[in-house]
Each structure stands twice: as structure tokens, then as C-alpha cells.
Design a protein around this motif. Structure first.
Motif, mmCIF file in Angstrom:
data_model
loop_
_atom_site.group_PDB
_atom_site.id
_atom_site.type_symbol
_atom_site.label_atom_id
_atom_site.label_comp_id
_atom_site.label_asym_id
_atom_site.label_seq_id
_atom_site.Cartn_x
_atom_site.Cartn_y
_atom_site.Cartn_z
ATOM 1 N N TYR A 74 -11.915 -1.409 2.783
ATOM 2 C CA TYR A 74 -10.657 -1.776 1.934
ATOM 3 C C TYR A 74 -11.027 -0.698 0.544
ATOM 4 C CZ TYR A 74 -9.539 -5.881 4.637
ATOM 5 O OH TYR A 74 -8.866 -6.969 5.644
ATOM 6 N N ARG A 75 -12.215 -1.051 0.681
ATOM 7 C CA ARG A 75 -12.611 0.168 -0.918
ATOM 8 C C ARG A 75 -12.798 1.338 -0.607
ATOM 9 N NH1 ARG A 75 -17.165 -3.629 -0.477
ATOM 10 N NH2 ARG A 75 -17.211 -5.625 -1.790
ATOM 11 N N ASP A 76 -13.009 1.803 0.687
ATOM 12 C CA ASP A 76 -13.083 3.259 1.279
ATOM 13 C C ASP A 76 -11.911 3.470 1.295
ATOM 14 O OD1 ASP A 76 -15.858 3.382 1.087
ATOM 15 O OD2 ASP A 76 -16.448 3.396 3.362
ATOM 16 N N ALA A 77 -10.834 2.734 1.948
ATOM 17 C CA ALA A 77 -9.304 2.931 1.230
ATOM 18 C C ALA A 77 -8.336 3.093 0.455
ATOM 19 C CB ALA A 77 -8.534 2.423 2.402
ATOM 20 N N GLY A 78 -9.567 2.983 -0.564
ATOM 21 C CA GLY A 78 -8.825 2.835 -2.228
ATOM 22 C C GLY A 78 -8.375 1.938 -2.449
ATOM 23 N N ILE A 79 -8.541 0.832 -1.438
ATOM 24 C CA ILE A 79 -8.027 -0.314 -2.280
ATOM 25 C C ILE A 79 -8.441 -1.626 -2.759
ATOM 26 C CG2 ILE A 79 -6.179 -2.354 -0.923
ATOM 27 C CD1 ILE A 79 -6.426 -0.840 1.565
ATOM 28 N N ARG B 104 -8.145 4.494 9.522
ATOM 29 C CA ARG B 104 -8.943 5.487 9.407
ATOM 30 C C ARG B 104 -10.622 4.515 9.040
ATOM 31 N NH1 ARG B 104 -6.284 9.463 6.443
ATOM 32 N NH2 ARG B 104 -7.289 8.919 4.610
ATOM 33 N N TYR B 105 -10.133 3.803 8.556
ATOM 34 C CA TYR B 105 -11.497 3.227 8.093
ATOM 35 C C TYR B 105 -12.027 1.849 9.046
ATOM 36 C CZ TYR B 105 -12.495 6.182 4.286
ATOM 37 O OH TYR B 105 -13.352 7.593 3.532
ATOM 38 N N GLU B 106 -11.090 1.388 9.055
ATOM 39 C CA GLU B 106 -10.846 0.001 10.085
ATOM 40 C C GLU B 106 -11.073 0.967 11.744
ATOM 41 O OE1 GLU B 106 -7.946 -2.772 9.826
ATOM 42 O OE2 GLU B 106 -9.101 -3.629 7.815
ATOM 43 N N ALA B 107 -10.864 1.790 11.947
ATOM 44 C CA ALA B 107 -11.340 2.216 13.070
ATOM 45 C C ALA B 107 -12.589 2.543 13.585
ATOM 46 C CB ALA B 107 -10.266 3.696 13.591
ATOM 47 N N LEU C 63 1.092 -1.138 -0.117
ATOM 48 C CA LEU C 63 -0.358 0.053 -0.222
ATOM 49 C C LEU C 63 1.190 1.508 -0.195
ATOM 50 C CD1 LEU C 63 -2.576 -0.784 3.085
ATOM 51 C CD2 LEU C 63 -2.826 -1.339 0.322
ATOM 52 N N THR C 64 0.051 2.323 -0.651
ATOM 53 C CA THR C 64 0.810 3.707 -0.652
ATOM 54 C C THR C 64 0.560 3.378 0.636
ATOM 55 O OG1 THR C 64 -0.919 4.947 -1.000
ATOM 56 C CG2 THR C 64 0.854 3.868 -2.500
ATOM 57 N N ARG C 65 1.594 4.921 0.917
ATOM 58 C CA ARG C 65 0.996 5.642 2.919
ATOM 59 C C ARG C 65 0.178 6.441 3.273
ATOM 60 N NH1 ARG C 65 1.273 4.707 7.448
ATOM 61 N NH2 ARG C 65 1.995 6.566 9.105
ATOM 62 N N GLU C 66 -0.553 6.566 2.230
ATOM 63 C CA GLU C 66 -1.826 7.615 1.390
ATOM 64 C C GLU C 66 -2.739 5.870 2.113
ATOM 65 O OE1 GLU C 66 -5.171 9.744 -1.580
ATOM 66 O OE2 GLU C 66 -3.120 9.860 -1.062
ATOM 67 N N GLN C 67 -2.506 4.781 1.550
ATOM 68 C CA GLN C 67 -4.110 3.958 1.598
ATOM 69 C C GLN C 67 -3.975 3.489 3.089
ATOM 70 O OE1 GLN C 67 -2.450 1.510 -1.723
ATOM 71 N NE2 GLN C 67 -3.902 2.322 -3.438
ATOM 72 N N GLN C 68 -2.130 3.688 3.285
ATOM 73 C CA GLN C 68 -2.169 3.077 4.519
ATOM 74 C C GLN C 68 -3.309 3.578 6.157
ATOM 75 O OE1 GLN C 68 1.935 2.938 5.289
ATOM 76 N NE2 GLN C 68 2.119 0.163 4.456
ATOM 77 N N LEU C 69 -2.873 4.641 5.263
ATOM 78 C CA LEU C 69 -3.581 5.728 6.540
ATOM 79 C C LEU C 69 -4.937 6.046 6.434
ATOM 80 C CD1 LEU C 69 -1.322 9.327 6.154
ATOM 81 C CD2 LEU C 69 -1.574 7.447 8.308
#
Length: 292
Positions: free
Chosen positions: A245-250, A70-73, A60-66
Motif C-alpha cells: 500500500y505504501r509503495d503504491a502511494g496509499i 504492480r506492488y501486490e503482484a 483510489l486514482t487510476r494511477e494508484q490502482q495500477l
């Protein structure tokens, strides 16, 4: 045969009631809700995300990791909200039944605290995530519907206990994770503080009901054990939400979920999360080794 009245370990129950009363706080005034959270801070401990320890996280990119933190929280807090709603409905239906007469006073504290937990989890989700994730399908109970009333009663409280113990593992870790925003740490800290009492109480109820099952029909115990192991696995699985995952752009969220759940690093992480609960269930006589 009817479920016998719960006989509490009185000294422990008195202590839990005293702690509930002395530790009372007003959740509607105690939190300092910032207008927004710093964009470069994770909302969930990175080591607790569902891809932690896998090549999938490193890809993942750092942006996707962050974004994933957020979305898993939001997913984690949403699971708390739905779980609390379920357990509150179960407790409310029982609070003044004769079976629970000896513990009714604590159950009132329990319901009040859980209602407040549901409120502050929802506040976080709606303020900063703009939504809650929907409740996920529950684990079917077909395999235990034929059991005695006391066994089915025990399963109700076992599910509550398992939910609370898993949640508390995450709360305890994130309460002290300095990489998280202050508001996220505070919510986890406050919930952990209350859940320690609820877990102690839940274990007492579970042990009492299990004793009744073992006394009346010991053949039901292995059936209960198998169901509870399945419920442990189901509960872990709810943390892996394809929508997050989808909301995080994965991309390929469903395939990613399958890969993540089966990855050896994640299986080891699951065992760590469940270690305390499995140890308790094993000592009580319904541990995983009974299933196998």
C-alpha cells in the motif's frame, strides 16, 4: 510411535510422475523477458487485489490502482518465493526417509520444479519491481507442539498443501486474464500447470497421514482442525501487505489493511478463494465445521 511409511495410490502416483517427465520444460530459456512492461497495464488481475469490491478501491486514482496491482503482484510472487523456500527445506529433509520411500521419486521432481518456480518468480520481481518483499512472520504453532509425531508431520504437509492451493487459485485466474502483460500471464500459466500435480500429490500425502492420526489418537483431529483453520486465515492475511500500500502511494497503510480485511466484500472473496480447500478438508474430516 513412529510415522508409518506412506502408501501411495499407485496409479495416481505413476500418472503424476509421467506428467512431470513428459511436461518438463527449461524455465531458463522458455520465457521471453521484455525489457519493461507497458505502464498502463495491471500486473495482477484487478479483481484479485486486496481492495477489490470495496469503496477503498474506488477512492483510489487510476494511477494508484495500477500501482497497487504492480506492488501486490510483487508481494504475491514474493510470498511464493518464501513459501517455496520453506516447503523445499521441509521436503529435502524427508526425501530419503523410510516414511517417504514409496514417493521419493516424485519428491525429486517436486523439488526440481519448485526450485525453478522460485527462480522465475524472483526474475519477475527483480527485473520489473526491483525487489522482493521480506518474508512475513510465520503463524506460531504453540497449540500443536504437544501433538504426536504423526500429527505434527501431517501439519507440515497440510501447510504446504494450503499454500499451494491458495496460490493456484490466483495462478489459474491470472493465466487467462488478457488485461495482464504476456509475461505475467505466462508465469501464472506455467506455475498453475505444475501446481495442479503438486496439489494432487499433497492431498494424497495429507490423507494418508490424517488416516494415521485418526487411527492412533482421534482426539488430536479437532486440535489439528482448529490450527488449519487459523492457518487458512493467516495465509489470506499475508496477501494484505502494508508495504505494498505504501509503495503504491496509499496513506495510512496499517489502518487500510485492517479495514480491508474486515470488509464484507473481502470476507466473501476470502471464502471464494478458500472454498475448494475447505471442501477438501471437510470431506477429509478436518473442516471448519469441526472447529465450530
Amino acid at each position: 510411535m513412529a510415522v508409518r511409511e506412506i502408501e501411495p495410490v499407485q496409479l495416481n502416483l505413476d500418472r503424476l510422475e509421467q506428467l512431470a517427465e513428459s511436461g518438463y520444460y527449461n524455465p531458463y530459456t522458455m520465457f521471453d523477458w521484455p525489457d519493461k512492461i507497458e505502464p498502463d497495464m495491471p500486473w495482477m488481475s484487478e479483481s484479485l487485489t486486496t481492495l477489490a469490491g470495496t469503496p477503498m478501491w474506488d477512492e483510489l486514482t487510476r494511477e494508484q490502482q495500477l500501482a497497487l496491482t504492480r506492488y501486490e503482484a510483487i508481494n504475491f510472487f514474493s510470498l511464493n518465493i518464501h513459501g517455496i523456500r520453506e516447503l523445499m527445506s521441509e521436503v529435502v529433509m524427508r526425501i530419503h526417509e523410510k516414511t517417504y520411500a514409496n514417493v521419493s521419486e516424485f519428491l525429486h521432481h517436486f523439488i526440481g520444479e519448485e526450485n525453478e518456480h522460485m527462480w522465475f518468480f524472483a526474475q519477475f520481481c527483480l527485473r520489473y519491481g526491483g525487489k522482493l518483499y521480506p518474508a512475513q512472520p510465520t503463524l506460531k504453532a504453540d497449540s500443536v507442539e504437544h501433538l504426536s509425531p504423526v500429527a505434527r508431520e501431517m501439519i507440515v504437509f497440510a501447510r504446504i498443501l494450503i499454500f499451494e492451493e491458495i496460490v493456484d487459485y490466483y495462478n489459474a485466474h491470472m493465466a487467462t486474464d488478457q488485461s495482464l502483460p504476456h509475461i505475467a500471464r505466462e508465469i501464472n500459466r506455467v506455475h498453475h500447470q505444475d501446481e495442479s500435480r503438486h496439489v494432487a500429490f499433497g492431498r494424497m500425502i495429507f490423507t494418508n497421514l490424517l488416516g494415521q492420526v485418526a487411527e492412533r489418537d482421534p482426539d488430536e483431529v479437532p486440535v489439528v482442525a482448529e490450527y488449519l483453520e487459523n492457518y487458512l486465515q493467516y495465509s489470506i492475511g499475508t496477501l494484505y501487505n502494508p508495504a505494498a500500500y505504501r509503495d503504491a502511494g496509499i496513506p495510512d497503510a496499517l489502518a487500510l489493511r485492517r479495514r480491508a480485511l474486515e470488509h464484507p466484500a473481502r470476507v466473501a472473496a476470502h471464502d471464494e478463494v478458500l472454498k475448494r480447500t475447505r471442501k477438501f478438508l471437510s470431506k477429509a474430516g478436518v473442516g471448519r465445521e469441526i472447529v465450530k
